[in-house]
Design a protein around this motif. Sequence first.
Motif, PDB file in Angstrom:
ATOM      1  N   SER A 169      -6.671  -3.291   5.513  1.00 20.93           N
ATOM      2  CA  SER A 169      -5.469  -2.600   5.677  1.00 20.93           C
ATOM      3  C   SER A 169      -5.799  -1.212   6.647  1.00 20.93           C
ATOM      4  O   SER A 169      -5.445  -1.296   7.803  1.00 20.93           O
ATOM      5  CB  SER A 169      -4.185  -2.162   4.875  1.00 20.93           C
ATOM      6  N   GLU A 177       0.608   5.318   0.484  1.00 23.35           N
ATOM      7  CA  GLU A 177      -0.708   6.626   1.052  1.00 23.35           C
ATOM      8  C   GLU A 177      -0.282   7.330   0.197  1.00 23.35           C
ATOM      9  O   GLU A 177       0.701   7.831   0.220  1.00 23.35           O
ATOM     10  CB  GLU A 177      -0.376   6.497   2.169  1.00 23.35           C
ATOM     11  N   ILE A 233       0.426  -1.401   0.216  1.00 23.71           N
ATOM     12  CA  ILE A 233       0.017   0.158  -0.184  1.00 23.71           C
ATOM     13  C   ILE A 233       0.639   1.056  -0.243  1.00 23.71           C
ATOM     14  O   ILE A 233       2.137   1.496   1.120  1.00 23.71           O
ATOM     15  CB  ILE A 233      -0.857  -0.329   0.967  1.00 23.71           C
ATOM     16  N   ASP A 286      -5.271   6.389  -1.593  1.00 23.92           N
ATOM     17  CA  ASP A 286      -4.129   5.604  -0.881  1.00 23.92           C
ATOM     18  C   ASP A 286      -4.423   4.162  -2.253  1.00 23.92           C
ATOM     19  O   ASP A 286      -5.014   4.206  -2.943  1.00 23.92           O
ATOM     20  CB  ASP A 286      -4.594   4.298   0.045  1.00 23.92           C
ATOM     21  N   SER A 344     -10.951  -0.286  -9.444  1.00 26.67           N
ATOM     22  CA  SER A 344      -9.270  -1.848  -9.158  1.00 26.67           C
ATOM     23  C   SER A 344      -9.694  -2.042 -10.831  1.00 26.67           C
ATOM     24  O   SER A 344     -10.557  -1.860 -11.774  1.00 26.67           O
ATOM     25  CB  SER A 344     -10.449  -2.934  -8.997  1.00 26.67           C
ATOM     26  N   VAL A 389      -3.106   0.423  -3.964  1.00 30.68           N
ATOM     27  CA  VAL A 389      -2.595  -0.947  -4.053  1.00 30.68           C
ATOM     28  C   VAL A 389      -1.368  -1.382  -4.581  1.00 30.68           C
ATOM     29  O   VAL A 389      -1.901  -1.038  -6.256  1.00 30.68           O
ATOM     30  CB  VAL A 389      -3.683  -1.718  -3.635  1.00 30.68           C
ATOM     31  N   LEU A 446      -6.659  -2.977   0.746  1.00 25.53           N
ATOM     32  CA  LEU A 446      -6.921  -1.878   0.952  1.00 25.53           C
ATOM     33  C   LEU A 446      -7.383  -1.786   2.138  1.00 25.53           C
ATOM     34  O   LEU A 446      -6.988  -0.596   3.016  1.00 25.53           O
ATOM     35  CB  LEU A 446      -6.908  -1.172  -0.246  1.00 25.53           C
TER      36      LEU A 446
END
Length: 306
Positions: A253, A165, A163, A208, A237, A210, A250
């Motif tokens: 997390s 950020e 990940i 954020d 996605s 991935v 994501l």
Amino acid sequence: MSEKNKLQYIKHKDIDYDKWNHCIDEAINCRVYAYTWQLDRAAPKWDALVFGDYEYIMPLPIRRKFGINYLYQPLYSQQLGIFPMPKPGISKLFFQYLIEHFRYAQLNLNSANLPDKKISDIIFTPRKNYLLPLAQTYKSISGFYSTNAKRNITKANKQKLNIVEGIRLETYLEFKSKNIQTKVPGNSLAILKNVVAYGQYKGFGEIDGVYSADNELCAAVYFCRWKDRVIYFNAVSSKKGKELRAMYFLLDSFIRKNAGKNLTLDFEGSVIPGIARFFEGFGATPETYFQLKINRLPLPLKWIKR
């Protein structure tokens, strides 16, 4: 002065932005979508209904077609309606005004605006938003994950995902434009760019992402943190990201990182069953809000807008 006379229609140019934003800020049903800076970016034209000295307010996003002004729900603005939480008599004043002055309206109210079943000219349709309080420990929150969510998170954790950020807006928009699955209005990405850029500039929004093991962006979310809500504002996605279960990774997390804080993760809900199940899979519970619809158009147009 009667209460009816205290309700005024105010053109956009005459709205007192300071009083408006103070009203939203102090409202128990405060929503980020209703601030002037959000409305100005999401709705090219909006006026307002104002009761008294900004005691109650309601934004009115307006479009014009076939010579008729009508009200619509702007993009990236899940809930609008009346602020603060109105008394029943106040709601009726606002609703009655809309009936008398607009032939067509389709607006989402906020969850603190209840329908008035005595008003026959308005159809109130329930919608579901999904909320996940994060105040408990991660162990407690994740204990309510569905079996399917747990299985997908386990699969994602084996994929060596990372990940990042605070990825750049340009990176996010390029990724989104390549992976849009459904038809969207032509100005959709331009509006999203303006909304997200302002959130990043002011520090309450963050994107954020991935990345896969080979450093390919495969999922991303714009989170908007306002007061005690973090809104899962806009997500995307890629095909590979879906295969890798990157969005499960994501969100899990994010929940792990923010567990124990006085925050609520607001998923914004969806009328698409599969997306709703995805939110429920993380233990989110539904919150009802209503869509308001008025259709007093002449017959040929009324059929078209059904």
